[in-house]
Scaffold this motif. Sequence first.
Motif, mmCIF file in Angstrom:
data_model
loop_
_atom_site.group_PDB
_atom_site.id
_atom_site.type_symbol
_atom_site.label_atom_id
_atom_site.label_comp_id
_atom_site.label_asym_id
_atom_site.label_seq_id
_atom_site.Cartn_x
_atom_site.Cartn_y
_atom_site.Cartn_z
ATOM 1 N N UNK A 1 9.118 14.804 -7.426
ATOM 2 C CA UNK A 1 10.419 15.398 -7.182
ATOM 3 C C UNK A 1 11.031 15.122 -5.830
ATOM 4 N N UNK A 2 10.371 14.289 -4.997
ATOM 5 C CA UNK A 2 10.947 13.980 -3.683
ATOM 6 C C UNK A 2 12.204 13.141 -3.855
ATOM 7 N N UNK A 3 13.179 13.388 -3.017
ATOM 8 C CA UNK A 3 14.432 12.650 -3.085
ATOM 9 C C UNK A 3 14.293 11.306 -2.349
ATOM 10 N N UNK A 4 15.150 10.374 -2.749
ATOM 11 C CA UNK A 4 15.119 9.056 -2.129
ATOM 12 C C UNK A 4 15.339 9.144 -0.621
ATOM 13 N N UNK A 5 16.231 10.029 -0.214
ATOM 14 C CA UNK A 5 16.536 10.176 1.214
ATOM 15 C C UNK A 5 15.311 10.678 1.985
ATOM 16 N N UNK A 6 14.540 11.587 1.359
ATOM 17 C CA UNK A 6 13.339 12.097 2.012
ATOM 18 C C UNK A 6 12.287 10.993 2.179
ATOM 19 N N UNK A 7 12.132 10.170 1.122
ATOM 20 C CA UNK A 7 11.152 9.073 1.187
ATOM 21 C C UNK A 7 11.537 8.084 2.286
ATOM 22 N N UNK B 1 5.480 10.391 -4.832
ATOM 23 C CA UNK B 1 6.371 11.401 -4.250
ATOM 24 C C UNK B 1 7.636 11.554 -5.081
ATOM 25 N N UNK B 2 8.161 10.428 -5.580
ATOM 26 C CA UNK B 2 9.367 10.503 -6.423
ATOM 27 C C UNK B 2 9.061 11.203 -7.730
ATOM 28 N N UNK B 3 7.878 10.913 -8.291
ATOM 29 C CA UNK B 3 7.478 11.543 -9.548
ATOM 30 C C UNK B 3 7.359 13.053 -9.378
ATOM 31 N N UNK C 1 10.226 5.136 -11.365
ATOM 32 C CA UNK C 1 8.794 5.124 -11.028
ATOM 33 C C UNK C 1 7.934 4.439 -12.079
ATOM 34 N N UNK C 2 8.258 4.633 -13.377
ATOM 35 C CA UNK C 2 7.426 4.071 -14.442
ATOM 36 C C UNK C 2 7.437 2.547 -14.424
ATOM 37 N N UNK C 3 8.603 1.987 -14.100
ATOM 38 C CA UNK C 3 8.706 0.525 -14.049
ATOM 39 C C UNK C 3 7.782 -0.037 -12.980
ATOM 40 N N UNK C 4 7.758 0.625 -11.813
ATOM 41 C CA UNK C 4 6.949 0.135 -10.696
ATOM 42 C C UNK C 4 5.466 0.310 -10.980
ATOM 43 N N UNK C 5 5.090 1.477 -11.562
ATOM 44 C CA UNK C 5 3.676 1.736 -11.833
ATOM 45 C C UNK C 5 3.105 0.782 -12.867
ATOM 46 N N UNK C 6 3.978 0.273 -13.765
ATOM 47 C CA UNK C 6 3.498 -0.631 -14.814
ATOM 48 C C UNK C 6 3.255 -2.057 -14.302
ATOM 49 N N UNK C 7 3.815 -2.362 -13.098
ATOM 50 C CA UNK C 7 3.667 -3.722 -12.571
ATOM 51 C C UNK C 7 2.222 -3.954 -12.146
ATOM 52 N N UNK C 8 1.692 -5.051 -12.543
ATOM 53 C CA UNK C 8 0.330 -5.374 -12.134
ATOM 54 C C UNK C 8 0.302 -5.888 -10.696
ATOM 55 N N UNK C 9 1.313 -6.624 -10.345
ATOM 56 C CA UNK C 9 1.345 -7.174 -8.979
ATOM 57 C C UNK C 9 2.527 -6.577 -8.257
ATOM 58 N N UNK C 10 2.261 -5.727 -7.307
ATOM 59 C CA UNK C 10 3.323 -5.055 -6.589
ATOM 60 C C UNK C 10 3.552 -5.737 -5.263
ATOM 61 N N UNK D 1 0.824 -1.206 0.000
ATOM 62 C CA UNK D 1 0.000 0.000 0.000
ATOM 63 C C UNK D 1 0.857 1.255 0.000
ATOM 64 N N UNK D 2 2.112 1.144 0.399
ATOM 65 C CA UNK D 2 2.968 2.322 0.492
ATOM 66 C C UNK D 2 3.697 2.602 -0.818
ATOM 67 N N UNK D 3 3.714 1.626 -1.715
ATOM 68 C CA UNK D 3 4.498 1.779 -2.949
ATOM 69 C C UNK D 3 3.989 2.937 -3.804
ATOM 70 N N UNK D 4 2.659 2.993 -4.009
ATOM 71 C CA UNK D 4 2.124 4.041 -4.890
ATOM 72 C C UNK D 4 2.428 5.439 -4.338
ATOM 73 N N UNK D 5 2.258 5.615 -3.005
ATOM 74 C CA UNK D 5 2.549 6.919 -2.422
ATOM 75 C C UNK D 5 4.020 7.292 -2.617
ATOM 76 N N UNK D 6 4.907 6.323 -2.413
ATOM 77 C CA UNK D 6 6.344 6.590 -2.564
ATOM 78 C C UNK D 6 6.689 6.911 -4.014
ATOM 79 N N UNK D 7 6.074 6.188 -4.949
ATOM 80 C CA UNK D 7 6.331 6.429 -6.372
ATOM 81 C C UNK D 7 5.828 7.812 -6.777
#
Length: 846
Positions: A758-764, A754-756, A837-846, A746-752
């Motif tokens: 402009x949030x930095x990896x360290x902030x996430x 945020x990255x989209x 981010x695009x790779x993760x969003x395209x996955x059907x099963x996260x 459930x946290x993956x979409x929010x993190x993706x």
Amino acid sequence: MHKHSKPGLGWIFKMAWRDGKASRKKLSLFMASIVLGIAAVVSIQSFSENLKTTITQESKALMGADFKIDSDNPPDERVQQIMDSLGGFQAREVSFASMAAFPQSKATKLMQVRGIEGAFPFYGELETLPVDASQTFQTQAGALVDATTMLQLDIKLGDSIKIGQVTLPVLGQLNSAPGSTAVFSSVAPPVIIPYRFIPQTGLVQTGSQIEYDFYFKAPKADLKALDKKIDPILDNEDADLDTHKSTSERLGERYDNFGKFLNLVAFIAVLLGCVGIASSIYIYIKEKLKAVAVLKCLGANKNQAFLIFLIQVGFMGLIGGVLGTLLGVVFQQFFPWLLEGLLPVDVTINYAIPIMLFGIALGVLMSILFALYPLIGTLYISPLQALRIVNEKTTKSIKAKVLVSLGIFGFIVFFTFWLLKEWEYVLGFVGGVLMTFSVLYGLAYLFMQSIKRYFPQHWGFVARQSLLNLFRPQNQTLTLILSIGVGTFLISTLYFTKDLLLDQASLESDANNPNLILLDVQSDQRADLKETLYVNDLPVIRDVPIVTMRVERIDGQPVDNIRKDSTSQVNRWILNHEFRTTYRDQLIDSETLQSGTWTSEIDDNTLVPVSVSNNFAEDARVEVGDQLVFNVQGVLLETVVGSIRTVDWSQMDLNFSLVFPKGVLEEAPQFRVITTKVPDEKTSAKLQQELVKLFPNVSIIDLRQVLSILEDLLGKMSLIINFMAFFSILTGVIVLIGAIKTSKFQRIRESVLLRTLGAKSQQILKINALEYLYLGVLGALSGVLLSLLSSQLLAIFVFKSAFVPSLIPFLVLFPGIVILVLFIGLSNSLGVIKKPPLVILRKKDR
């Protein structure tokens, strides 16, 4: 228009298989929760069943006869008539503890002397080396000596053993004998001699605790009817009838009590497994709601969608039940090794097929029952939810959830009763668990409401976002806090209880405590024995007079009348026991005055005030001011309960149920118990050899040897408790891992997103770290504090012991679980950060 056939059960199974196969990683920890819970139940229940079966099968060999009549006194005329009416005994035995000397090795040892006459045992055998020694020791007038003692003291066949005034050759080493228990034999190992030599030992004197046993072989007798008819008559004559069946039942009850502790551990493991099932399926089904909505858009009805996931859960429960059962069967193989020295028999491990089938069925039932609550949500999902989030709550869903909740509650209650067998414990434990869930839910709800109301608007982006994540749509804040909190609560409670049990059984050593106890010292030996100690530069720490007596009347009622009164609540042991009492003018360290007035000394012939222990007062149903009459070896002594003492029987001191003031029993027939302290083993051995020569009737207990034996036994108990505690702790950790791991999807979409943006990896990472820190701290701290309260209640109402909490749950368990939550949570985020981010969003099963 082409008409399509309606999808049948085969299609539902195919869909369940395909979806389950794609989600197997998410469901693996769900299955692990089932496996460990079932393994705990199957291993403990299978071993308990094997133990009961072995005791029942070997009950005759354990006693050596069909039944026996035993007494602490030689049989009177009435008892002799009863034995004659039963056809007469076929074998008899006199037994007592006494010092034995081995002249060749110059060693001495406290031993249980057993004088046997007749063809005993009728069942089982005296296992000896050489084998024929069990038959020849009576005709050749020799002794059979415990094999371990012979090894320890370097005793050879043909050496002599001196018991009192009798010296006999050692004809064989005794490996086992009916009637000997492993624990008592460790303290006073057995030596068997012919019955006819007992009077010649000169050890049957005033104060000596002698047991007389008369054995009967009657394979066709109705033992239950015999016990019911004869035992009450023998009770009135201070004798007792024991059948091999009643002996095995008592042993079974004794190990049932031990089994209750193991069953409590199984209960915790299963409950943790249920929490793991409920939390992981709750999050898993939440992720599948859109898939269910899509299925309904394509024409599937609500029952079909519901059955797809129910079949998944049931199948996983079946696999988990099978694997858990197999693991439980393997685990039970270790129990005889863990319990070596604590069991009365060598347990034969067999496969308990009914329990194995029950384990498999339990896996399926647990899975389905605890998954029903989240699964109900699939029945009321609108197809519209395929496009947008719709939070629907209908009357039907509420009714269904209430019914499921009642079903879960009923399962927990009856399953707990099946394990613990006593409604008092069942209601206490189930009530405690429900209270814990309620408190944790309330704390989590208040936490969220407090943050909403007092949201720190001035905080930075990372800190604000971490708090906002607790309120995201479809958040798992309550679920995770409940999972972490309940897991921590159960693990901490088990740890506190483990410490409580081990502390209760621990042995304290004090520099001022005696380590050598001299029993059965006759009055005319007292001065000479004390002089012997002084000559050897050893102190006399205690010199305690002992007077034996029996209860004659309680509040004016003769004990014979009380025995016949079926409504009397007076405990039977009060009426039949020969009490060893003392007299002194002050309390000792192991005693505190509970009520009444302590009397130090009396100088007239008024009613004698006696001080009784609290357990005596409770079992005799007496209070301060009630009158008691004692039979002091033929002389009646009228007394009144002057005070009631609380006695700490666990302390290594000479404690008594009855204590008289000075000025009453000085002229009564008595013997002494004298204690001293020896500095080392060499001094102890030298003193014991001297005392056995000068005072052969005096029994010597070397507490250093006893403590060593007890420490070995306590070490085994500690190993069992720690092993079972680790078992449940491992289950709890897996539940925590499962709850946190499944929440990552459930946290993956929010993190993706945020990255989209402009949030930095360290902030996430910081956002996720803070969020898991809040969850870990609140859940773990709540669980530890609640376990502290529950352990205090267990100490007061179950273990009747003072509770001193360990710091380990606060210093190790609490931070450990918080770190575990952080580690798993952050490891979930790394996969998101490392990929585009695009790779993760395209996955059907996260």
